[in-house]
Design a protein around this motif. Structure first.
Motif, PDB file in Angstrom:
ATOM      1  N   GLY A  43       0.803  -1.225   0.000  1.00  0.00           N
ATOM      2  CA  GLY A  43       0.000   0.000   0.000  1.00  0.00           C
ATOM      3  C   GLY A  43       0.830   1.266   0.000  1.00  0.00           C
ATOM      4  N   GLU A  44       2.080   1.216   0.506  1.00  0.00           N
ATOM      5  CA  GLU A  44       2.905   2.414   0.642  1.00  0.00           C
ATOM      6  C   GLU A  44       4.352   2.134   0.228  1.00  0.00           C
ATOM      7  N   PRO A  45       4.631   1.821  -1.043  1.00  0.00           N
ATOM      8  CA  PRO A  45       6.015   1.507  -1.423  1.00  0.00           C
ATOM      9  C   PRO A  45       6.967   2.676  -1.238  1.00  0.00           C
ATOM     10  N   ILE A  46       6.467   3.905  -1.392  1.00  0.00           N
ATOM     11  CA  ILE A  46       7.330   5.077  -1.302  1.00  0.00           C
ATOM     12  C   ILE A  46       7.857   5.266   0.118  1.00  0.00           C
ATOM     13  N   TYR A  47       7.015   4.957   1.105  1.00  0.00           N
ATOM     14  CA  TYR A  47       7.360   5.287   2.483  1.00  0.00           C
ATOM     15  C   TYR A  47       8.050   4.164   3.238  1.00  0.00           C
ATOM     16  N   ILE A  48       8.442   3.090   2.551  1.00  0.00           N
ATOM     17  CA  ILE A  48       9.237   2.051   3.217  1.00  0.00           C
ATOM     18  C   ILE A  48      10.543   2.645   3.730  1.00  0.00           C
ATOM     19  N   ALA A  49      11.157   3.493   2.900  1.00  0.00           N
ATOM     20  CA  ALA A  49      12.435   4.110   3.279  1.00  0.00           C
ATOM     21  C   ALA A  49      12.273   4.935   4.546  1.00  0.00           C
ATOM     22  N   ALA A  55      13.608   3.299  12.033  1.00  0.00           N
ATOM     23  CA  ALA A  55      14.198   2.181  12.768  1.00  0.00           C
ATOM     24  C   ALA A  55      15.698   2.388  12.963  1.00  0.00           C
ATOM     25  N   CYS A  56      16.382   2.859  11.926  1.00  0.00           N
ATOM     26  CA  CYS A  56      17.835   3.095  12.014  1.00  0.00           C
ATOM     27  C   CYS A  56      18.150   4.200  13.009  1.00  0.00           C
ATOM     28  N   VAL A  57      17.369   5.275  12.957  1.00  0.00           N
ATOM     29  CA  VAL A  57      17.580   6.395  13.880  1.00  0.00           C
ATOM     30  C   VAL A  57      17.506   5.917  15.323  1.00  0.00           C
ATOM     31  N   ASP A  58      16.486   5.149  15.641  1.00  0.00           N
ATOM     32  CA  ASP A  58      16.322   4.724  17.027  1.00  0.00           C
ATOM     33  C   ASP A  58      17.252   3.580  17.399  1.00  0.00           C
ATOM     34  N   ALA A 152      14.474  -3.614  13.555  1.00  0.00           N
ATOM     35  CA  ALA A 152      13.693  -3.285  12.362  1.00  0.00           C
ATOM     36  C   ALA A 152      12.406  -4.104  12.321  1.00  0.00           C
ATOM     37  N   LEU A 153      12.484  -5.348  12.780  1.00  0.00           N
ATOM     38  CA  LEU A 153      11.291  -6.190  12.833  1.00  0.00           C
ATOM     39  C   LEU A 153      10.304  -5.642  13.851  1.00  0.00           C
ATOM     40  N   TYR A 154      10.811  -5.194  15.001  1.00  0.00           N
ATOM     41  CA  TYR A 154       9.932  -4.605  16.017  1.00  0.00           C
ATOM     42  C   TYR A 154       9.154  -3.421  15.449  1.00  0.00           C
ATOM     43  N   VAL A 155       9.820  -2.584  14.677  1.00  0.00           N
ATOM     44  CA  VAL A 155       9.179  -1.393  14.116  1.00  0.00           C
ATOM     45  C   VAL A 155       8.194  -1.760  13.008  1.00  0.00           C
ATOM     46  N   SER A 156       8.546  -2.736  12.182  1.00  0.00           N
ATOM     47  CA  SER A 156       7.778  -3.010  10.963  1.00  0.00           C
ATOM     48  C   SER A 156       6.877  -4.235  11.035  1.00  0.00           C
TER      49      SER A 156
END
Length: 474
Positions: A43-49, A55-58, A152-156
């Motif tokens: 649904g949101e391919p653009i906002y995966i980044a 996730a990287c920031v935190d 990253a799994l926790y976030v996504s």
């Protein structure tokens, strides 16, 4: 892709479960991360980044907060503030930029053009999760996750990614590292998911059609009782829609070895607004309590500051739901009600007959949904005037009678389902029957019950043209 879709039910979920359970134990997190990113990209391919960036920031902020927490508290606080600024900045930019621009234009008479950014799905949920992760490390309540894949799994994690519940890292920290196959937990997950699917597809969608019809009519065509029936329909729709989706998320989590917190606990049986918000969207309420209300001082610094804290928390709660002033008013409305209850009204209503307690709660909640559902304040005010007979509309008409008679069975089912009546019946009446009857119910009746919900939900989805999800925009 939503959970209540044929694509998810008969393609994505079975394939994901198969791949996940045939994968080696060391690969399960990677597999789940990949399918979660694919789910989001649907649904949101653009906002995966954007989500990966969060996730990287935190991830790095968490490591540095932990590094400095005991050695240099000031540095740890600076890193925490940096994490919060990034997270809140991202959320504000994508969710509230146009709201702020429009508000400035109205207040100052400027002509700035809105950005018209599309809202990343689930950003309000996963941003709160990442912030709680950094804050909990700073407080010493959790250790930082050193494996970037696990964080990253926790976030996504797709079961709770787009609509919660808001899952704190400490809740599933152990499960991110070790999850064992548990047939009983998997079975419970299937049952909870099916119940959630039925609530969403069979109950929320059908009563939502009634609200949709009433909402789309001209105010001059509505009778007083039709307006009340409409807001009752919406109140039931949003409850079964959101709680159904939360149940599906909890059920999916169990299928993959995670135990997410319950997000709803029969809120409409409450006897006060204070109790209602202990039962409605529990993960959001506890998040604001632990990360905003208590740090502000809670009720520890006198009544005036307590009321100030309540208004701050409830103003932000309203704004969290949407970038519009009606949501802010909706949040402040509850702030005022809870402040009044804390000032002594709660002690008074507790002495009343339970019927009056429920009537009070349901009345103020129905009024709140008028504020919530109409982003155009004047449209909401006009609807409220009709409800209270201030617009010279008829008390009732043929249209109301038609809506009422054609939906009375559904309304009765919804009212029963919004209480623990069925659960109580099963655990009191049936448990007193003979062993033969109990065995029949447990081995035939209950499995048939879940199977019928799944079959009916599938049949509805095959021919459905109305399958909204109200909390996508949050």
């Amino acid at each position: 892709m939503v959970f209540s879709s044929l694509t998810f039910l008969f393609f994505f979920l079975p394939i994901t479960l198969f791949i996940y359970y045939v994968s080696p134990k060391k690969m399960k997190n990677i597999v789940l991360l990949i399918v979660s990113l694919f789910f989001y990209a649907w649904g949101e391919p653009i906002y995966i980044a954007l989500m990966i960036f969060s996730a990287c920031v935190d991830y790095f902020h968490g490591l540095f907060i932990h590094k400095y927490r005991l050695k240099n508290r000031l540095k740890a606080k600076v890193v925490l503030i940096s994490s919060l600024i990034v997270n809140i900045g991202i959320l504000t930019f994508f969710k509230y930029a146009d709201f702020l621009i429009d508000s400035v234009n109205v207040l100052l008479g400027t002509g700035m053009d809105p950005l018209h950014l599309s809202l990343p799905i689930g950003i309000s949920f996963y941003t709160f999760q990442t912030m709680s992760y950094s804050i909990d490390i700073y407080r010493g309540q959790v250790l930082p996750q050193k494996n970037p894949i696990a964080l990253a799994l926790y976030v996504s994690l797709f079961p709770q990614l787009i609509a919660g519940p808001i899952v704190r890292y400490q809740t599933i920290a152990e499960e991110l590292q070790r999850r064992e196959w548990n047939p009983s937990q998997f079975s419970d997950g299937i049952k909870i998911f099916i119940i959630g699917l039925g609530k969403k597809v069979l109950l929320a969608n059908n009563i939502g059609l009634l609200w949709n019809d009433i909402q789309n009519q001209s105010p001059t065509e509505l009778s007083v009782l039709t307006a009340w029936l409409g807001i009752i329909a919406f109140s039931l729709q949003i409850y079964f829609d959101f709680s159904g989706y939360s149940d599906m998320a909890v059920g999916l989590g169990k299928m993959f070895g995670f135990n997410f917190p319950r997000n709803f606990h029969y809120p409409y049986i409450s006897k006060s607004v204070t109790e209602f918000w202990r039962r409605w969207h529990i993960s959001l309420g506890t998040w604001f309590r632990d990360y905003v209300y208590i740090p502000l001082g809670g009720s520890r610094k006198g009544k005036l500051l307590n009321y100030r804290n309540l208004f701050i928390v409830w103003g932000i709660t309203g704004l969290w739901h949407g970038a519009s002033w009606n949501f802010v008013l909706w949040g402040l409305y509850f702030g005022v009600l809870i402040a009044i209850e804390k000032a002594g009204w709660l002690n008074i209503i507790r002495k009343m007959n339970p019927v009056f307690q429920h009537a009070y709660l349901l009345f103020v909640i129905l009024i709140s949904w008028v504020l919530f559902v109409f982003e155009d304040f004047m449209a909401g005010l006009e609807y409220a005037k009709i409800m209270f007979g201030l617009s010279m509309n008829n008390l009732y008409d043929a249209q109301f009678l038609y809506y009422f008679y054609t939906h009375i069975v559904l309304l009765i089912i919804l009212l029963i389902a919004s209480t623990p009546a069925l659960f109580t019946f099963r655990h009191t009446y049936i448990s007193k029957q003979s062993k033969t009857i109990i065995s029949f119910v447990e081995h035939v009746g209950i499995p048939s019950y879940y199977l019928w919900i799944l079959l009916l939900s599938t049949a509805y989805l095959v021919d459905a043209s109305y399958n909204p999800f109200l909390y996508f925009r949050f």
